[in-house]
Design a protein around this motif. Structure first.
Motif, mmCIF file in Angstrom:
data_model
loop_
_atom_site.group_PDB
_atom_site.id
_atom_site.type_symbol
_atom_site.label_atom_id
_atom_site.label_comp_id
_atom_site.label_asym_id
_atom_site.label_seq_id
_atom_site.Cartn_x
_atom_site.Cartn_y
_atom_site.Cartn_z
ATOM 1 N N ILE A 198 0.866 -1.174 0.000
ATOM 2 C CA ILE A 198 0.000 0.000 0.000
ATOM 3 C C ILE A 198 0.905 1.226 0.000
ATOM 4 N N LYS A 199 0.774 2.067 -1.022
ATOM 5 C CA LYS A 199 1.625 3.245 -1.138
ATOM 6 C C LYS A 199 1.153 4.343 -0.188
ATOM 7 N N ASN A 200 2.071 5.197 0.181
ATOM 8 C CA ASN A 200 1.804 6.403 0.983
ATOM 9 C C ASN A 200 1.229 6.094 2.359
ATOM 10 N N VAL A 201 1.703 5.042 3.008
ATOM 11 C CA VAL A 201 1.332 4.780 4.404
ATOM 12 C C VAL A 201 2.611 4.771 5.235
ATOM 13 N N GLU A 202 2.459 5.102 6.505
ATOM 14 C CA GLU A 202 3.595 5.134 7.416
ATOM 15 C C GLU A 202 3.355 4.184 8.572
ATOM 16 N N GLU A 203 4.424 3.822 9.238
ATOM 17 C CA GLU A 203 4.338 2.911 10.373
ATOM 18 C C GLU A 203 3.503 3.536 11.482
ATOM 19 N N GLY A 204 2.549 2.771 12.018
ATOM 20 C CA GLY A 204 1.677 3.255 13.083
ATOM 21 C C GLY A 204 0.421 3.952 12.591
ATOM 22 N N GLN A 205 0.313 4.158 11.306
ATOM 23 C CA GLN A 205 -0.860 4.837 10.739
ATOM 24 C C GLN A 205 -2.063 3.899 10.729
ATOM 25 N N SER A 206 -3.244 4.461 10.926
ATOM 26 C CA SER A 206 -4.477 3.681 10.898
ATOM 27 C C SER A 206 -5.079 3.725 9.498
ATOM 28 N N VAL A 207 -5.528 2.563 9.010
ATOM 29 C CA VAL A 207 -6.098 2.451 7.673
ATOM 30 C C VAL A 207 -7.450 1.756 7.789
ATOM 31 N N GLU A 208 -8.441 2.232 7.028
ATOM 32 C CA GLU A 208 -9.782 1.632 7.042
ATOM 33 C C GLU A 208 -10.107 1.047 5.677
ATOM 34 N N PHE A 209 -10.749 -0.116 5.691
ATOM 35 C CA PHE A 209 -11.203 -0.768 4.465
ATOM 36 C C PHE A 209 -12.703 -1.021 4.609
ATOM 37 N N ASP A 210 -13.491 -0.571 3.615
ATOM 38 C CA ASP A 210 -14.939 -0.699 3.724
ATOM 39 C C ASP A 210 -15.534 -1.662 2.702
ATOM 40 N N LYS A 211 -14.717 -2.349 1.935
ATOM 41 C CA LYS A 211 -15.225 -3.341 0.994
ATOM 42 C C LYS A 211 -15.350 -4.692 1.708
ATOM 43 N N VAL A 212 -16.297 -4.789 2.619
ATOM 44 C CA VAL A 212 -16.533 -6.021 3.378
ATOM 45 C C VAL A 212 -17.560 -6.850 2.617
ATOM 46 N N LEU A 213 -17.176 -8.072 2.255
ATOM 47 C CA LEU A 213 -18.025 -8.922 1.431
ATOM 48 C C LEU A 213 -18.895 -9.870 2.250
ATOM 49 N N LEU A 214 -18.436 -10.247 3.455
ATOM 50 C CA LEU A 214 -19.163 -11.202 4.288
ATOM 51 C C LEU A 214 -18.842 -10.932 5.747
ATOM 52 N N VAL A 215 -19.844 -11.083 6.599
ATOM 53 C CA VAL A 215 -19.658 -10.934 8.044
ATOM 54 C C VAL A 215 -20.225 -12.174 8.714
ATOM 55 N N ASP A 216 -19.414 -12.826 9.555
ATOM 56 C CA ASP A 216 -19.871 -13.976 10.337
ATOM 57 C C ASP A 216 -19.752 -13.604 11.807
ATOM 58 N N ASN A 217 -20.894 -13.376 12.457
ATOM 59 C CA ASN A 217 -20.925 -12.983 13.854
ATOM 60 C C ASN A 217 -21.490 -14.129 14.685
ATOM 61 N N GLU A 218 -20.603 -15.009 15.146
ATOM 62 C CA GLU A 218 -20.968 -16.158 15.989
ATOM 63 C C GLU A 218 -22.050 -17.016 15.354
ATOM 64 N N GLY A 219 -21.922 -17.306 14.067
ATOM 65 C CA GLY A 219 -22.858 -18.200 13.397
ATOM 66 C C GLY A 219 -23.894 -17.508 12.535
ATOM 67 N N SER A 220 -24.174 -16.240 12.780
ATOM 68 C CA SER A 220 -25.123 -15.528 11.920
ATOM 69 C C SER A 220 -24.333 -14.875 10.789
ATOM 70 N N VAL A 221 -24.540 -15.384 9.587
ATOM 71 C CA VAL A 221 -23.772 -14.943 8.428
ATOM 72 C C VAL A 221 -24.561 -13.885 7.665
ATOM 73 N N GLN A 222 -23.866 -12.815 7.310
ATOM 74 C CA GLN A 222 -24.457 -11.732 6.535
ATOM 75 C C GLN A 222 -23.610 -11.549 5.284
ATOM 76 N N VAL A 223 -24.218 -11.814 4.114
ATOM 77 C CA VAL A 223 -23.505 -11.733 2.847
ATOM 78 C C VAL A 223 -23.904 -10.453 2.141
ATOM 79 N N GLY A 224 -22.920 -9.736 1.634
ATOM 80 C CA GLY A 224 -23.180 -8.481 0.955
ATOM 81 C C GLY A 224 -23.534 -8.691 -0.507
ATOM 82 N N ALA A 225 -24.208 -7.701 -1.085
ATOM 83 C CA ALA A 225 -24.566 -7.767 -2.495
ATOM 84 C C ALA A 225 -24.254 -6.430 -3.146
ATOM 85 N N PRO A 226 -23.071 -6.074 -3.506
ATOM 86 C CA PRO A 226 -21.817 -6.810 -3.409
ATOM 87 C C PRO A 226 -21.090 -6.630 -2.077
ATOM 88 N N THR A 227 -21.402 -5.564 -1.313
ATOM 89 C CA THR A 227 -20.727 -5.377 -0.025
ATOM 90 C C THR A 227 -21.768 -5.223 1.082
#
Length: 105
Positions: free
Chosen positions: A25-54
């Protein structure tokens, strides 16, 4: 709880506290916080949530541990038998090491 997230065109299984080697990943520094919002699937203790597309409102918050890590050397060898053609080429892929701090679903 785990999520499947797309980072730089590749999909990764992300769990809180785990470390990921992702494509550089270009232009990041050590200790910097990065967020990613392209979440395709979430599994929360057995309850699965699938995105269409995210999945709406879900994101992964990561911290950059090392901005540039070189991978193992990969050798590419090409040869044509009985023709005297031999070609040796190689490269080392570049990665960024991330630690997953928080999963927001």
């Amino acid at each position: 709880m785990y999520v499947i997230v797309e980072i730089n065109g590749q999909q990764f299984k992300a769990e809180q506290g785990k470390k990921l080697y992702v494509n550089h990943i270009k232009n990041v520094e050590e200790g910097q916080s990065v967020e990613f919002d392209k979440v395709l699937l979430v599994d929360n203790e057995g309850s699965v949530q699938v995105g269409a597309p995210t999945v709406e409102g879900a994101k992964v918050v990561c911290e950059v541990v090392t901005p540039l890590v070189k991978g193992d050397k990969v050798l590419v060898f090409k040869k044509k038998r009985r023709k005297g053609y031999r070609k040796l080429n190689g490269h080392r892929s570049q990665y960024t090491l991330l630690t997953i701090k928080e999963l927001i679903a």
